[in-house]
Design a protein around this motif. Structure first.
Motif, PDB file in Angstrom:
ATOM      1  N   PRO A  73       0.818  -1.209   0.000  1.00  0.00           N
ATOM      2  CA  PRO A  73       0.000   0.000   0.000  1.00  0.00           C
ATOM      3  C   PRO A  73       0.853   1.260   0.000  1.00  0.00           C
ATOM      4  O   PRO A  73       1.893   1.327   0.657  1.00  0.00           O
TER       5      PRO A  73
ATOM      6  N   VAL B 298      -3.315  -5.233  -4.361  1.00  0.00           N
ATOM      7  CA  VAL B 298      -3.172  -5.392  -2.907  1.00  0.00           C
ATOM      8  C   VAL B 298      -4.498  -5.787  -2.282  1.00  0.00           C
ATOM      9  O   VAL B 298      -4.570  -6.690  -1.444  1.00  0.00           O
ATOM     10  N   THR B 299      -5.566  -5.111  -2.668  1.00  0.00           N
ATOM     11  CA  THR B 299      -6.880  -5.373  -2.068  1.00  0.00           C
ATOM     12  C   THR B 299      -7.620  -6.503  -2.766  1.00  0.00           C
ATOM     13  O   THR B 299      -8.493  -7.130  -2.159  1.00  0.00           O
TER      14      THR B 299
ATOM     15  N   SER C 129      -1.010 -10.715  -1.997  1.00  0.00           N
ATOM     16  CA  SER C 129      -0.963  -9.768  -0.870  1.00  0.00           C
ATOM     17  C   SER C 129      -1.726 -10.356   0.314  1.00  0.00           C
ATOM     18  O   SER C 129      -2.755  -9.820   0.752  1.00  0.00           O
TER      19      SER C 129
ATOM     20  N   TRP D 188      -3.233  -8.270   3.473  1.00  0.00           N
ATOM     21  CA  TRP D 188      -4.289  -7.261   3.441  1.00  0.00           C
ATOM     22  C   TRP D 188      -5.514  -7.630   4.279  1.00  0.00           C
ATOM     23  O   TRP D 188      -6.034  -6.794   5.029  1.00  0.00           O
TER      24      TRP D 188
ATOM     25  N   TRP E 295      -5.117  -6.612   7.781  1.00  0.00           N
ATOM     26  CA  TRP E 295      -5.238  -5.170   8.002  1.00  0.00           C
ATOM     27  C   TRP E 295      -6.707  -4.785   8.165  1.00  0.00           C
ATOM     28  O   TRP E 295      -7.065  -4.023   9.067  1.00  0.00           O
TER      29      TRP E 295
END
Length: 439
Positions: free
Chosen positions: A246, A359-360, A366, A369, A372
């Motif tokens: 990110p 990323v998402t 990733s 993620w 997070w």
């Protein structure tokens, strides 16, 4: 008398030979890493990750502290490098886009000067490498990680009198990252603007392992280049943009657009120096052509920074511009930036969109993620990080002197109103010059 004439002829011949040697075009070797955030190397200050070959190469030449790419995604960045034109002008604005076929590209400029121009690995955006006019383009598909080894074999076996420009593009540290064998996760420093979870630490260890691979390959190519080609060789190392974390890749923050850059050229570049000169990836093409003894058209966006390499200039650009348009279904988020010495302005042209990326969207690459997002449910810092990544305001202004991590947006601070107006105006003028439609 005959002896004197023969000796005179011999001396003249030797002098002519030395002159030809002194003026012969240099070989050029460019080593490109893939998705490497500048700060993630000991050369640029990392205390938890050693990159010994980057440091070793830098000791032989010049390190750029303020080098920038034209775009923080693969295809636009590499197209800018190989055309000397920014994305709106070369046509490769979105990731996976190609530059316009009619545009003259780097191999053609060097062919005009008698060079053999060769690419191993990811130089253009994967298979697009074949469309840039290289004499040889091999091992360019996704993670064909034998590309560096094959480049070294080819270089060792090469038998040609032509000057050579060789591009070697490693796939590291692009995802998927390898298992961490040399990295102890517990020793890793988690950046403040990331979310501290076990999954983050594990992923970061794998990312560091990938950087180790890149660093090892850099050293191999550097050593082979001078062993085979000799000292009349310009060696350049740089990366196409920041890593898949990110606020880095696909983002116009410095972690996305600021890139490592090191150059070596024995006898031409002083050893173990650093420069604050701001340079852009569009400047690489005219620089390499300049080094080779040629000229480029005045209407390119790039300008040669050979004077910086030669120690004859300490500055190059007053302002850096960069663009991001999107990456297919993963993110459609046009943004533009202008960056000076102290201040940086970002315009988010689609701030009503939720910012998404690999990323998402691609958990396999990733895996941290989801941790997070889960921690954001109960932790204020995590919630702020996740929200900041996915929700952008129309404008951002940062004072890089006091806020190098770009965490405090000054757009609404009246003390910076004049700076904001100046940066807006600079970006407006540049976009008009580029015929940038804000896509």
């Amino acid at each position: 008398m005959h002896l004197i004439l023969r000796l005179t002829a011999c001396v003249v011949c030797c002098l002519l030979s030395l002159t030809a040697c002194a003026t012969s075009p240099p070989n050029i070797v460019v080593f490109l890493s893939d998705d490497h955030t500048l700060a993630d190397s000991s050369l640029y200050g990392a205390i938890d990750l050693d990159t010994p070959n980057m440091r070793r190469v830098a000791e032989q030449g010049i390190t750029f502290d303020r080098a920038f790419v034209a775009s923080p995604s693969c295809a636009p960045s590499r197209a800018a490098l190989l055309t000397g034109l920014m994305p709106a002008r070369n046509g490769a604005e979105f990731n996976h886009a190609r530059p316009k076929p009619a545009i003259k590209k780097l191999p053609a400029y060097l062919h005009d000067l008698g060079y053999e121009v060769v690419a191993f690995g990811k130089v253009g955006h994967y298979r697009q490498t074949t469309q840039y006019g290289f004499d040889i383009a091999k091992f360019f598909n996704y993670h064909e990680d034998q590309c560096v080894e094959e480049a070294l074999k080819w270089l060792e076996a090469r038998d040609s009198d032509k000057p050579l420009c060789l591009f070697v593009g490693t796939n590291w540290p692009h995802v998927p990252w390898p298992q961490a064998k040399d990295i102890r996760a517990k020793d890793i420093e988690i950046p403040y603007h990331h979310v501290r979870t076990p999954a983050t630490r594990k992923a970061r260890a794998k990312y560091y392992q990938a950087i180790h691979r890149m660093d090892r390959e850099l050293g191999q190519v550097f050593d082979a280049a001078y062993a085979k080609l000799g000292d009349n060789t310009l060696f350049l190392h740089t990366s196409d943009h920041g890593a898949q974390w990110p606020f880095a890749k696909w983002n116009l923050y410095d972690e996305g657009i600021r890139t490592p850059m090191v150059a070596v050229w024995p006898g031409h570049i002083e050893k173990n120096v650093r420069t604050p000169a701001k340079v852009s990836w569009v400047d690489v093409l005219p620089t390499l052509v300049d080094v080779a003894g040629g000229e480029t058209p005045d209407d390119l966006d790039g300008r040669s920074f050979l004077p910086v390499l030669a120690g004859k200039a300490e500055t190059h650009r007053d302002l850096i511009f960069a663009t991001h348009s999107g990456d297919g279904k993963h993110n459609d988020f046009a943004s533009r930036t202008v960056r000076g010495d102290r201040f940086k302005y970002i315009r988010n042209l689609e701030s009503d969109h939720v910012f998404t990326s690999h990323v998402t969207n691609v958990v396999a690459d990733s895996p941290y993620w989801p941790s997070w997002v889960e921690k954001a449910k109960t932790d204020d810092h995590a919630a702020a990080v996740v929200h900041r990544y996915q929700h952008r305001v129309p404008e951002e202004l940062y004072d890089l002197a006091s806020d190098p991590k770009e965490l405090r947006n000054l757009v609404d601070d009246p003390a910076y109103a004049s700076v904001l107006d100046e940066m807006r105006h600079s970006l407006d003028e540049w976009m008009a010059e580029q015929n940038d439609q804000g896509n």
